[in-house]
Design a protein around this motif. Structure first.
Motif, PDB file in Angstrom:
ATOM      1  N   ARG A  18       0.812  -1.223   0.000  1.00  0.00           N
ATOM      2  CA  ARG A  18       0.000   0.000   0.000  1.00  0.00           C
ATOM      3  C   ARG A  18       0.845   1.273   0.000  1.00  0.00           C
ATOM      4  NH1 ARG A  18      -0.671   1.724   5.605  1.00  0.00           N
ATOM      5  NH2 ARG A  18       0.205   0.098   6.902  1.00  0.00           N
ATOM      6  N   HIS A  19       2.139   1.164   0.222  1.00  0.00           N
ATOM      7  CA  HIS A  19       3.026   2.327   0.196  1.00  0.00           C
ATOM      8  C   HIS A  19       3.398   2.658  -1.251  1.00  0.00           C
ATOM      9  CE1 HIS A  19       3.752   1.030   4.405  1.00  0.00           C
ATOM     10  NE2 HIS A  19       3.786   2.337   4.591  1.00  0.00           N
ATOM     11  N   ASN A  20       3.532   3.933  -1.529  1.00  0.00           N
ATOM     12  CA  ASN A  20       3.993   4.373  -2.837  1.00  0.00           C
ATOM     13  C   ASN A  20       5.519   4.471  -2.786  1.00  0.00           C
ATOM     14  OD1 ASN A  20       4.183   5.374  -5.397  1.00  0.00           O
ATOM     15  ND2 ASN A  20       3.304   7.373  -4.920  1.00  0.00           N
ATOM     16  N   VAL A  21       6.180   3.591  -3.528  1.00  0.00           N
ATOM     17  CA  VAL A  21       7.637   3.476  -3.470  1.00  0.00           C
ATOM     18  C   VAL A  21       8.229   3.843  -4.827  1.00  0.00           C
ATOM     19  CG1 VAL A  21       9.553   1.892  -3.082  1.00  0.00           C
ATOM     20  CG2 VAL A  21       7.482   1.666  -1.743  1.00  0.00           C
ATOM     21  N   SER A  22       9.305   4.612  -4.829  1.00  0.00           N
ATOM     22  CA  SER A  22      10.007   4.976  -6.055  1.00  0.00           C
ATOM     23  C   SER A  22      11.477   4.598  -5.936  1.00  0.00           C
ATOM     24  CB  SER A  22       9.919   6.483  -6.307  1.00  0.00           C
ATOM     25  OG  SER A  22       8.584   6.887  -6.439  1.00  0.00           O
ATOM     26  N   LEU A  23      11.991   3.924  -6.937  1.00  0.00           N
ATOM     27  CA  LEU A  23      13.430   3.647  -7.009  1.00  0.00           C
ATOM     28  C   LEU A  23      14.116   4.889  -7.562  1.00  0.00           C
ATOM     29  CD1 LEU A  23      13.370   0.107  -8.597  1.00  0.00           C
ATOM     30  CD2 LEU A  23      14.174   0.657  -6.322  1.00  0.00           C
ATOM     31  N   LEU A  24      15.224   5.296  -6.967  1.00  0.00           N
ATOM     32  CA  LEU A  24      15.919   6.490  -7.462  1.00  0.00           C
ATOM     33  C   LEU A  24      16.408   6.286  -8.888  1.00  0.00           C
ATOM     34  CD1 LEU A  24      17.955   7.963  -4.484  1.00  0.00           C
ATOM     35  CD2 LEU A  24      15.597   8.339  -5.153  1.00  0.00           C
ATOM     36  N   SER A  25      16.688   5.048  -9.251  1.00  0.00           N
ATOM     37  CA  SER A  25      17.175   4.779 -10.605  1.00  0.00           C
ATOM     38  C   SER A  25      16.089   4.998 -11.657  1.00  0.00           C
ATOM     39  CB  SER A  25      17.687   3.339 -10.702  1.00  0.00           C
ATOM     40  OG  SER A  25      16.643   2.424 -10.430  1.00  0.00           O
ATOM     41  N   GLU A  26      14.819   5.094 -11.247  1.00  0.00           N
ATOM     42  CA  GLU A  26      13.711   5.278 -12.176  1.00  0.00           C
ATOM     43  C   GLU A  26      13.242   6.726 -12.260  1.00  0.00           C
ATOM     44  OE1 GLU A  26      12.525   2.755 -14.100  1.00  0.00           O
ATOM     45  OE2 GLU A  26      14.158   1.581 -13.228  1.00  0.00           O
ATOM     46  N   ILE A  27      13.811   7.608 -11.457  1.00  0.00           N
ATOM     47  CA  ILE A  27      13.395   9.008 -11.421  1.00  0.00           C
ATOM     48  C   ILE A  27      14.221   9.812 -12.418  1.00  0.00           C
ATOM     49  CG2 ILE A  27      13.239  11.066  -9.957  1.00  0.00           C
ATOM     50  CD1 ILE A  27      12.820   9.195  -7.586  1.00  0.00           C
ATOM     51  N   ALA A  28      13.576  10.763 -13.087  1.00  0.00           N
ATOM     52  CA  ALA A  28      14.256  11.618 -14.055  1.00  0.00           C
ATOM     53  C   ALA A  28      13.850  13.076 -13.814  1.00  0.00           C
ATOM     54  CB  ALA A  28      13.897  11.207 -15.477  1.00  0.00           C
ATOM     55  N   VAL A  29      14.665  13.990 -14.325  1.00  0.00           N
ATOM     56  CA  VAL A  29      14.420  15.423 -14.191  1.00  0.00           C
ATOM     57  C   VAL A  29      14.132  15.985 -15.579  1.00  0.00           C
ATOM     58  CG1 VAL A  29      15.448  17.636 -13.519  1.00  0.00           C
ATOM     59  CG2 VAL A  29      15.932  15.586 -12.187  1.00  0.00           C
ATOM     60  N   TYR A  30      13.089  16.797 -15.677  1.00  0.00           N
ATOM     61  CA  TYR A  30      12.720  17.403 -16.953  1.00  0.00           C
ATOM     62  C   TYR A  30      13.718  18.493 -17.342  1.00  0.00           C
ATOM     63  CZ  TYR A  30       8.088  15.323 -16.377  1.00  0.00           C
ATOM     64  OH  TYR A  30       7.043  14.456 -16.218  1.00  0.00           O
ATOM     65  N   THR A  31      14.147  18.456 -18.586  1.00  0.00           N
ATOM     66  CA  THR A  31      14.909  19.569 -19.153  1.00  0.00           C
ATOM     67  C   THR A  31      14.088  20.098 -20.320  1.00  0.00           C
ATOM     68  OG1 THR A  31      16.145  18.223 -20.736  1.00  0.00           O
ATOM     69  CG2 THR A  31      17.111  18.491 -18.527  1.00  0.00           C
ATOM     70  N   LEU A  32      14.601  21.105 -20.992  1.00  0.00           N
ATOM     71  CA  LEU A  32      13.867  21.676 -22.121  1.00  0.00           C
ATOM     72  C   LEU A  32      13.826  20.732 -23.316  1.00  0.00           C
ATOM     73  CD1 LEU A  32      15.213  25.329 -21.840  1.00  0.00           C
ATOM     74  CD2 LEU A  32      13.008  24.434 -21.058  1.00  0.00           C
ATOM     75  N   THR A  33      14.749  19.776 -23.379  1.00  0.00           N
ATOM     76  CA  THR A  33      14.809  18.885 -24.535  1.00  0.00           C
ATOM     77  C   THR A  33      14.482  17.428 -24.220  1.00  0.00           C
ATOM     78  OG1 THR A  33      17.177  18.598 -24.173  1.00  0.00           O
ATOM     79  CG2 THR A  33      16.505  20.309 -25.735  1.00  0.00           C
ATOM     80  N   GLU A  34      14.763  16.969 -23.004  1.00  0.00           N
ATOM     81  CA  GLU A  34      14.593  15.559 -22.682  1.00  0.00           C
ATOM     82  C   GLU A  34      14.422  15.380 -21.181  1.00  0.00           C
ATOM     83  OE1 GLU A  34      18.171  13.376 -23.533  1.00  0.00           O
ATOM     84  OE2 GLU A  34      19.416  14.922 -22.668  1.00  0.00           O
ATOM     85  N   GLU A  35      14.293  14.126 -20.766  1.00  0.00           N
ATOM     86  CA  GLU A  35      14.283  13.795 -19.347  1.00  0.00           C
ATOM     87  C   GLU A  35      15.645  13.201 -18.998  1.00  0.00           C
ATOM     88  OE1 GLU A  35      11.040  11.252 -18.291  1.00  0.00           O
ATOM     89  OE2 GLU A  35       9.598  12.536 -19.300  1.00  0.00           O
ATOM     90  N   VAL A  36      16.311  13.783 -18.003  1.00  0.00           N
ATOM     91  CA  VAL A  36      17.640  13.338 -17.602  1.00  0.00           C
ATOM     92  C   VAL A  36      17.498  12.466 -16.353  1.00  0.00           C
ATOM     93  CG1 VAL A  36      19.910  14.118 -16.805  1.00  0.00           C
ATOM     94  CG2 VAL A  36      18.678  15.422 -18.545  1.00  0.00           C
ATOM     95  N   PRO A  37      18.052  11.251 -16.370  1.00  0.00           N
ATOM     96  CA  PRO A  37      17.965  10.394 -15.181  1.00  0.00           C
ATOM     97  C   PRO A  37      18.598  11.064 -13.971  1.00  0.00           C
ATOM     98  CG  PRO A  37      18.842   9.177 -17.057  1.00  0.00           C
ATOM     99  CD  PRO A  37      18.766  10.615 -17.465  1.00  0.00           C
ATOM    100  N   LEU A  38      18.018  10.789 -12.812  1.00  0.00           N
ATOM    101  CA  LEU A  38      18.506  11.378 -11.570  1.00  0.00           C
ATOM    102  C   LEU A  38      19.975  11.038 -11.344  1.00  0.00           C
ATOM    103  CD1 LEU A  38      17.583  13.073  -9.174  1.00  0.00           C
ATOM    104  CD2 LEU A  38      16.934  10.970  -8.025  1.00  0.00           C
ATOM    105  N   ARG A  39      20.392   9.879 -11.790  1.00  0.00           N
ATOM    106  CA  ARG A  39      21.788   9.448 -11.681  1.00  0.00           C
ATOM    107  C   ARG A  39      22.718  10.477 -12.344  1.00  0.00           C
ATOM    108  NH1 ARG A  39      23.065   4.525 -11.411  1.00  0.00           N
ATOM    109  NH2 ARG A  39      21.163   3.684 -12.311  1.00  0.00           N
TER     110      ARG A  39
END
Length: 183
Positions: free
Chosen positions: A42-63
């Motif tokens: 029931r917890h909402n879990v996110s792996l850091l390896s799956e998170i990305a940051v929006y840029t003006l051209t693409e999504e950059v992985p958090l890594r």
């Protein structure tokens, strides 16, 4: 340890290391205090390896964002996440000059800075891709040619089984329209 085993759990402060799977979920160890907690489905879990940051051209992985912060700070901790919104945005602009200011909020930057500092403090500052992930992507590319063959075989079998159904559907449709004409 790589980011594939580091989790963010909504409603819980800080980051967690994935320890083991249980019958109802998994066990995770807090990077803040070292306590182990049971995390259910029931917890909402996110792996850091799956998170990305929006840029003006693409999504950059958090890594990649963590790598850039690490290069800027020579692998050491960076500014506090408790500084003002303006300071956080100015810092993040220095790291990612093309980040999308409309979709990346100050709260997101605050969380990224807090997570980076927590990872460095706990000695988890290897932000390169994991060897396992590279192996999986190589296996995935070798399996891709096999995947189209399977649906093609199913498609070849499908017309044989749907042809009688289509003809019986036409009979049923004709019967209904004939019945509706009589009334």
């Amino acid at each position: 340890m790589s980011l594939e085993k580091v989790l963010s759990i909504s409603g819980k402060p800080g980051l967690y290391k994935l320890k083991t799977q249980t019958r109802t979920g998994f066990l995770a160890e807090s990077l803040l205090d070292g306590k182990t907690i049971n995390v259910s489905g029931r917890h909402n879990v996110s792996l850091l390896s799956e998170i990305a940051v929006y840029t003006l051209t693409e999504e950059v992985p958090l890594r990649e964002v963590f790598k850039k912060i690490s290069e800027k700070e020579d692998g050491k901790e960076t500014i506090s996440h408790k500084v003002s919104k303006e300071e956080l945005e100015e810092f993040f602009f220095g790291v990612m000059p093309d980040y999308d200011e409309d979709r990346v909020y100050a709260s997101d930057i605050k969380k990224i800075v807090q997570w980076y500092n927590m990872l460095v403090k706990n000695g988890l500052n290897d932000f390169s891709e994991a060897k396992e992930e590279t192996k999986k992507s190589e296996e995935g590319t070798s399996e891709k040619p096999k995947e189209p063959k399977k649906p093609a075989a199913k498609k070849a079998a499908a017309p044989k089984s749907t042809a009688p159904k289509a003809s019986s559907a036409k009979k049923g449709g004709a019967t209904k329209s004939a019945a509706s004409r009589k009334t």
